[in-house]
Design an enzyme around this catalytic site. Structure first.
Site, PDB file in Angstrom:
ATOM      1  N   LYS A  45       0.824  -1.221   0.000  1.00  0.00           N
ATOM      2  CA  LYS A  45       0.000   0.000   0.000  1.00  0.00           C
ATOM      3  C   LYS A  45       0.853   1.264   0.000  1.00  0.00           C
ATOM      4  O   LYS A  45       0.340   2.372   0.022  1.00  0.00           O
ATOM      5  CB  LYS A  45      -0.930   0.000   1.226  1.00  0.00           C
ATOM      6  N   LYS A  47       2.300   2.679   2.257  1.00  0.00           N
ATOM      7  CA  LYS A  47       1.960   3.542   3.401  1.00  0.00           C
ATOM      8  C   LYS A  47       2.986   3.311   4.509  1.00  0.00           C
ATOM      9  O   LYS A  47       3.272   2.172   4.870  1.00  0.00           O
ATOM     10  CB  LYS A  47       0.575   3.179   3.961  1.00  0.00           C
TER      11      LYS A  47
HETATM   12  N1  C2G Z   1     -12.574   6.304   6.209  1.00  0.00           N
HETATM   13  C1  C2G Z   1     -13.717   7.093   6.265  1.00  0.00           C
HETATM   14  N2  C2G Z   1     -13.594   8.433   6.368  1.00  0.00           N
HETATM   15  C2  C2G Z   1     -12.374   9.018   6.430  1.00  0.00           C
HETATM   16  C3  C2G Z   1     -11.210   8.217   6.386  1.00  0.00           C
HETATM   17  C4  C2G Z   1     -11.332   6.853   6.278  1.00  0.00           C
HETATM   18  O1  C2G Z   1     -14.855   6.580   6.221  1.00  0.00           O
HETATM   19  N3  C2G Z   1     -12.303  10.366   6.537  1.00  0.00           N
HETATM   20  C5  C2G Z   1     -12.739   4.851   6.081  1.00  0.00           C
HETATM   21  C6  C2G Z   1     -12.130   4.304   4.802  1.00  0.00           C
HETATM   22  O2  C2G Z   1     -13.041   4.457   3.708  1.00  0.00           O
HETATM   23  C7  C2G Z   1     -11.909   2.839   5.169  1.00  0.00           C
HETATM   24  C8  C2G Z   1     -11.592   2.904   6.683  1.00  0.00           C
HETATM   25  O3  C2G Z   1     -12.051   4.199   7.131  1.00  0.00           O
HETATM   26  O4  C2G Z   1     -13.117   2.093   4.979  1.00  0.00           O
HETATM   27  C9  C2G Z   1     -10.122   2.769   6.970  1.00  0.00           C
HETATM   28  O5  C2G Z   1      -9.437   3.771   6.247  1.00  0.00           O
HETATM   29  P1  C2G Z   1      -7.891   3.528   5.887  1.00  0.00           P
HETATM   30  O6  C2G Z   1      -7.159   3.165   7.122  1.00  0.00           O
HETATM   31  O7  C2G Z   1      -7.418   4.657   5.035  1.00  0.00           O
HETATM   32  O8  C2G Z   1      -8.015   2.191   5.011  1.00  0.00           O
HETATM   33  P2  C2G Z   1      -7.350   1.908   3.586  1.00  0.00           P
HETATM   34  O9  C2G Z   1      -5.924   2.299   3.607  1.00  0.00           O
HETATM   35  O10 C2G Z   1      -8.262   2.459   2.589  1.00  0.00           O
HETATM   36  O11 C2G Z   1      -7.338   0.293   3.582  1.00  0.00           O
HETATM   37  O12 C2G Z   1      -8.128  -4.035   1.877  1.00  0.00           O
HETATM   38  C10 C2G Z   1      -8.674  -2.750   2.102  1.00  0.00           C
HETATM   39  C11 C2G Z   1      -7.638  -1.790   2.620  1.00  0.00           C
HETATM   40  O13 C2G Z   1      -6.939  -2.345   3.730  1.00  0.00           O
HETATM   41  C12 C2G Z   1      -8.293  -0.478   3.001  1.00  0.00           C
END
Ligand code: C2G
Length: 129
Positions: A45, A47
């Site tokens: 990712k 990250k």
């Molecule tokens: N999220 C949200 N609102 C935000 C930030 C995040 O609703 N302002 C939600 C994202 O859409 C996601 C969850 O919180 O459903 C976790 O966000 P992240 O940690 O950024 O997840 P991500 O890196 O998108 O990983 O296999 C799927 C991945 O692991 C998703």
């Protein structure tokens, strides 16, 4: 018992994450969070997390909506997770809209609106990181 699963990194845990977890739990009675490992974040990712997997796991386990935290180690584990944990509903924020529709053969798939104004990236920018 209706089981729900969601996936994410959840670094620098913020109220957008909590909004998502609260609404995910509303979809059933038991919420599993598959938390991206440090290796998965870095290798797949691109990250770099501020908090380690163990720290992020501890934070998630302290949230009333979360019943179980498991590791997310790769993109391919979702079908086996849904089968292994007998999940009824898969939930993700709608930034992933459509990306996981293949899971519809195994469970309900729900995309929830993101909380628009907050993100880990924005927090880092605002803090000058
Ligand atoms: N999220 C949200 N609102 C935000 C930030 C995040 O609703 N302002 C939600 C994202 O859409 C996601 C969850 O919180 O459903 C976790 O966000 P992240 O940690 O950024 O997840 P991500 O890196 O998108 O990983 O296999 C799927 C991945 O692991 C998703």
């Amino acid at each position: 018992m209706k089981k729900v699963i969601t996936y994410g990194t959840f670094d620098l845990l913020h109220y957008g994450h909590i909004n998502l977890l609260r609404r995910a739990k509303e979809q059933g009675d038991y919420l599993i969070v598959a938390l991206s490992t440090d290796e998965f974040n870095w290798n797949q990712k691109q990250k770099k997390c501020y908090f380690s997997y163990e720290e992020r796991k501890m934070l998630l386990e302290a949230i009333r909506y979360v019943d179980l935290v498991i590791p997310e180690e790769n993109w391919e584990q979702k079908i086996s997770d849904v089968q292994e944990f007998k999940v009824d509903t898969f939930v993700m924020g709608n930034d992933w809209e459509g990306k996981f529709d293949f899971l519809k053969d195994y469970c309900q798939v729900v995309y929830l609106p993101r909380t628009p104004e907050i993100s880990t990236t924005q927090i880092k920018k605002d803090l000058g990181k």
